[in-house]
Design a protein around this motif. Structure first.
Motif, PDB file in Angstrom:
ATOM      1  N   THR A  58       0.864  -1.177   0.000  1.00 25.28           N
ATOM      2  CA  THR A  58       0.000   0.000   0.000  1.00 25.28           C
ATOM      3  C   THR A  58       0.899   1.225   0.000  1.00 25.28           C
ATOM      4  O   THR A  58       1.714   1.409   0.897  1.00 25.28           O
ATOM      5  N   GLN A  69      -2.628  14.127  -8.048  1.00 31.10           N
ATOM      6  CA  GLN A  69      -3.376  12.974  -8.546  1.00 31.10           C
ATOM      7  C   GLN A  69      -2.450  11.767  -8.640  1.00 31.10           C
ATOM      8  O   GLN A  69      -1.371  11.846  -9.207  1.00 31.10           O
ATOM      9  N   THR A  70      -2.885  10.641  -8.084  1.00 32.63           N
ATOM     10  CA  THR A  70      -2.091   9.419  -8.127  1.00 32.63           C
ATOM     11  C   THR A  70      -2.939   8.275  -8.640  1.00 32.63           C
ATOM     12  O   THR A  70      -4.171   8.372  -8.686  1.00 32.63           O
ATOM     13  N   PRO A  71      -2.295   7.177  -8.992  1.00 34.48           N
ATOM     14  CA  PRO A  71      -3.065   6.008  -9.421  1.00 34.48           C
ATOM     15  C   PRO A  71      -3.995   5.516  -8.315  1.00 34.48           C
ATOM     16  O   PRO A  71      -3.736   5.735  -7.134  1.00 34.48           O
ATOM     17  N   GLU A  72      -5.034   4.839  -8.733  1.00 31.82           N
ATOM     18  CA  GLU A  72      -6.003   4.276  -7.799  1.00 31.82           C
ATOM     19  C   GLU A  72      -5.305   3.355  -6.801  1.00 31.82           C
ATOM     20  O   GLU A  72      -4.373   2.640  -7.142  1.00 31.82           O
ATOM     21  N   GLY A  73      -5.742   3.416  -5.564  1.00 35.75           N
ATOM     22  CA  GLY A  73      -5.193   2.559  -4.532  1.00 35.75           C
ATOM     23  C   GLY A  73      -4.102   3.202  -3.701  1.00 35.75           C
ATOM     24  O   GLY A  73      -3.690   2.650  -2.691  1.00 35.75           O
ATOM     25  N   CYS A  74      -3.618   4.373  -4.112  1.00 32.40           N
ATOM     26  CA  CYS A  74      -2.604   5.086  -3.336  1.00 32.40           C
ATOM     27  C   CYS A  74      -3.291   6.036  -2.365  1.00 32.40           C
ATOM     28  O   CYS A  74      -4.377   6.527  -2.629  1.00 32.40           O
TER      29      CYS A  74
END
Length: 161
Positions: A58, A69-74
């Motif tokens: 994680t 903005q970051t990738p999903e799950g961060c």
């Protein structure tokens, strides 16, 4: 348990221009073994230097940019204390960089997992000094350079006294 994990040169160099200075496959293997399945905390620049999301971890990213903005799950937070609070209490947490995050985190860390690389390159990011009055070396394993590793290196584990 909060652990700092890093590969550092003899002059405490971490990297230059947001890149690692060396390629040590055994260090990558150790990093993967120690951090897989856990929360990893890093600064935005360290996150952006990764070639991709690291699997089975994680990602908690510290950024002062409110619209980052970051990738999903961060998970994105704006300070180290918020990053620690974003991790479950019973979870082992690994802080993976960069230099400024390590400087802030060394005071609250319980453990340091270092790969000491026996070279002193030019760098612009550095790991903080490890005070022997505060930290005890509990493990050391030397590795000689070979066809896959351009430098001698040692795996070191420190525990807070």
């Amino acid at each position: 348990m909060i652990t700092l994990i890093a590969a550092v040169a003899e002059n405490n160099a971490l990297g230059k221009d947001n890149q690692m200075i060396w390629h040590l496959p055994d260090d990558f293997k150790r990093f993967r073994q120690l951090t897989t399945g856990h929360y990893i905390i890093m600064g935005r620049k360290t996150f952006e230097s990764l070639p991709k999301l690291l699997p089975n971890r994680t990602h908690v990213i510290i950024s002062r940019q409110s619209d980052y903005q970051t990738p999903e799950g961060c998970i994105v937070v704006n300070a180290l204390n918020a990053a620690i609070e974003a991790c479950p209490e019973q979870e082992d947490v690994f802080i993976i960089g960069g230099g400024e995050i390590y400087k802030q985190a060394i005071a609250i860390a319980d453990k340091i997992e270092l790969t000491k690389v026996f070279t002193s390159p030019e760098a612009d990011a550095f790991f903080p000094e490890i005070d022997p009055n505060e930290w005890q070396l509990v493990f050391e394993e030397f590795h000689s350079k070979d066809e896959k590793h351009a430098f001698d290196f040692s795996f070191l584990t420190y525990l807070k006294k």
